[in-house]
Scaffold this motif. Structure first.
Motif, PDB file in Angstrom:
ATOM      1  N   HIS A  24       0.809  -1.228   0.000  1.00 35.26           N
ATOM      2  CA  HIS A  24       0.000   0.000   0.000  1.00 35.26           C
ATOM      3  C   HIS A  24       0.840   1.275   0.000  1.00 35.26           C
ATOM      4  O   HIS A  24       0.461   2.270   0.600  1.00 35.26           O
ATOM      5  CB  HIS A  24      -0.992   0.013   1.167  1.00 35.26           C
ATOM      6  N   VAL A  25       1.978   1.257  -0.671  1.00 34.86           N
ATOM      7  CA  VAL A  25       2.791   2.457  -0.837  1.00 34.86           C
ATOM      8  C   VAL A  25       2.361   3.096  -2.156  1.00 34.86           C
ATOM      9  O   VAL A  25       2.560   2.520  -3.224  1.00 34.86           O
ATOM     10  CB  VAL A  25       4.304   2.128  -0.853  1.00 34.86           C
ATOM     11  N   ALA A  26       1.768   4.267  -2.061  1.00 37.27           N
ATOM     12  CA  ALA A  26       1.230   4.930  -3.252  1.00 37.27           C
ATOM     13  C   ALA A  26       2.359   5.531  -4.090  1.00 37.27           C
ATOM     14  O   ALA A  26       3.273   6.168  -3.563  1.00 37.27           O
ATOM     15  CB  ALA A  26       0.260   6.024  -2.840  1.00 37.27           C
ATOM     16  N   HIS A  27       2.292   5.302  -5.390  1.00 32.51           N
ATOM     17  CA  HIS A  27       3.252   5.886  -6.327  1.00 32.51           C
ATOM     18  C   HIS A  27       2.975   7.390  -6.403  1.00 32.51           C
ATOM     19  O   HIS A  27       1.813   7.800  -6.433  1.00 32.51           O
ATOM     20  CB  HIS A  27       3.088   5.248  -7.713  1.00 32.51           C
ATOM     21  N   PRO A  28       4.001   8.226  -6.422  1.00 38.21           N
ATOM     22  CA  PRO A  28       3.771   9.669  -6.510  1.00 38.21           C
ATOM     23  C   PRO A  28       2.971  10.030  -7.767  1.00 38.21           C
ATOM     24  O   PRO A  28       3.226   9.489  -8.844  1.00 38.21           O
ATOM     25  CB  PRO A  28       5.177  10.265  -6.588  1.00 38.21           C
ATOM     26  N   ASP A  30       2.996  12.822  -9.443  1.00 39.70           N
ATOM     27  CA  ASP A  30       3.847  13.514 -10.419  1.00 39.70           C
ATOM     28  C   ASP A  30       5.310  13.332 -10.012  1.00 39.70           C
ATOM     29  O   ASP A  30       5.913  14.202  -9.398  1.00 39.70           O
ATOM     30  CB  ASP A  30       3.480  14.996 -10.467  1.00 39.70           C
ATOM     31  N   PRO A  31       5.912  12.192 -10.344  1.00 35.38           N
ATOM     32  CA  PRO A  31       7.284  11.921  -9.911  1.00 35.38           C
ATOM     33  C   PRO A  31       8.293  12.953 -10.402  1.00 35.38           C
ATOM     34  O   PRO A  31       9.294  13.204  -9.741  1.00 35.38           O
ATOM     35  CB  PRO A  31       7.604  10.540 -10.469  1.00 35.38           C
ATOM     36  N   TRP A  39      12.035  12.107  -3.478  1.00 34.94           N
ATOM     37  CA  TRP A  39      12.165  10.863  -4.250  1.00 34.94           C
ATOM     38  C   TRP A  39      12.874   9.799  -3.416  1.00 34.94           C
ATOM     39  O   TRP A  39      12.461   8.644  -3.405  1.00 34.94           O
ATOM     40  CB  TRP A  39      12.903  11.144  -5.551  1.00 34.94           C
ATOM     41  N   TYR A  42      10.446   8.406  -0.903  1.00 36.64           N
ATOM     42  CA  TYR A  42       9.508   7.481  -1.525  1.00 36.64           C
ATOM     43  C   TYR A  42      10.170   6.116  -1.779  1.00 36.64           C
ATOM     44  O   TYR A  42       9.572   5.067  -1.543  1.00 36.64           O
ATOM     45  CB  TYR A  42       8.972   8.046  -2.843  1.00 36.64           C
ATOM     46  N   LEU A  43      11.398   6.119  -2.248  1.00 33.36           N
ATOM     47  CA  LEU A  43      12.079   4.866  -2.585  1.00 33.36           C
ATOM     48  C   LEU A  43      12.547   4.063  -1.381  1.00 33.36           C
ATOM     49  O   LEU A  43      12.478   2.831  -1.391  1.00 33.36           O
ATOM     50  CB  LEU A  43      13.291   5.157  -3.476  1.00 33.36           C
ATOM     51  N   ARG A  46      10.467   3.380   4.760  1.00 33.48           N
ATOM     52  CA  ARG A  46       9.296   2.543   4.985  1.00 33.48           C
ATOM     53  C   ARG A  46       9.032   2.438   6.482  1.00 33.48           C
ATOM     54  O   ARG A  46       9.933   2.607   7.307  1.00 33.48           O
ATOM     55  CB  ARG A  46       9.499   1.133   4.417  1.00 33.48           C
TER      56      ARG A  46
END
Length: 92
Positions: A24-28, A30-31, A39, A42-43, A46
């Protein structure tokens, strides 16, 4: 040793599976707009809770499909298994 109930194949030994990280980690959205620090967060950043934690797993030696497992990180008890794309179940 864990027995994991693949939602597609049934219960199997943990050696048939590969861990895929936090679920359930949402992709950005607008990366391209993210800073390097955003960034990197996000990567690499956790959650690491003691207790229930939603994880992604792949049945590598079986159907090769991805699914989610809600597992207690303190006891390794599997609380729920559900297909990828479904919301995390509420555990009382």
């Amino acid at each position: 040793m864990l027995l994991i109930a693949c939602p597609y194949c049934g219960e199997r030994d943990e050696t048939e599976f590969h861990y895929g990280g936090q679920a359930h980690v949402a992709h950005p959205a607008d990366p391209e707009a993210l800073t390097d620090a955003e960034w990197a967060e996000y990567l690499f950043v956790r959650a690491n809770p003691k207790g229930p934690f939603a994880e992604r797993w792949s049945h590598a030696a079986g159907c090769r499909r991805w699914f989610n497992v809600l597992r207690d990180t303190a006891t390794h008890q599997i609380l729920a298994v559900y297909p990828a794309g479904q919301p995390k179940p509420v555990i009382a």
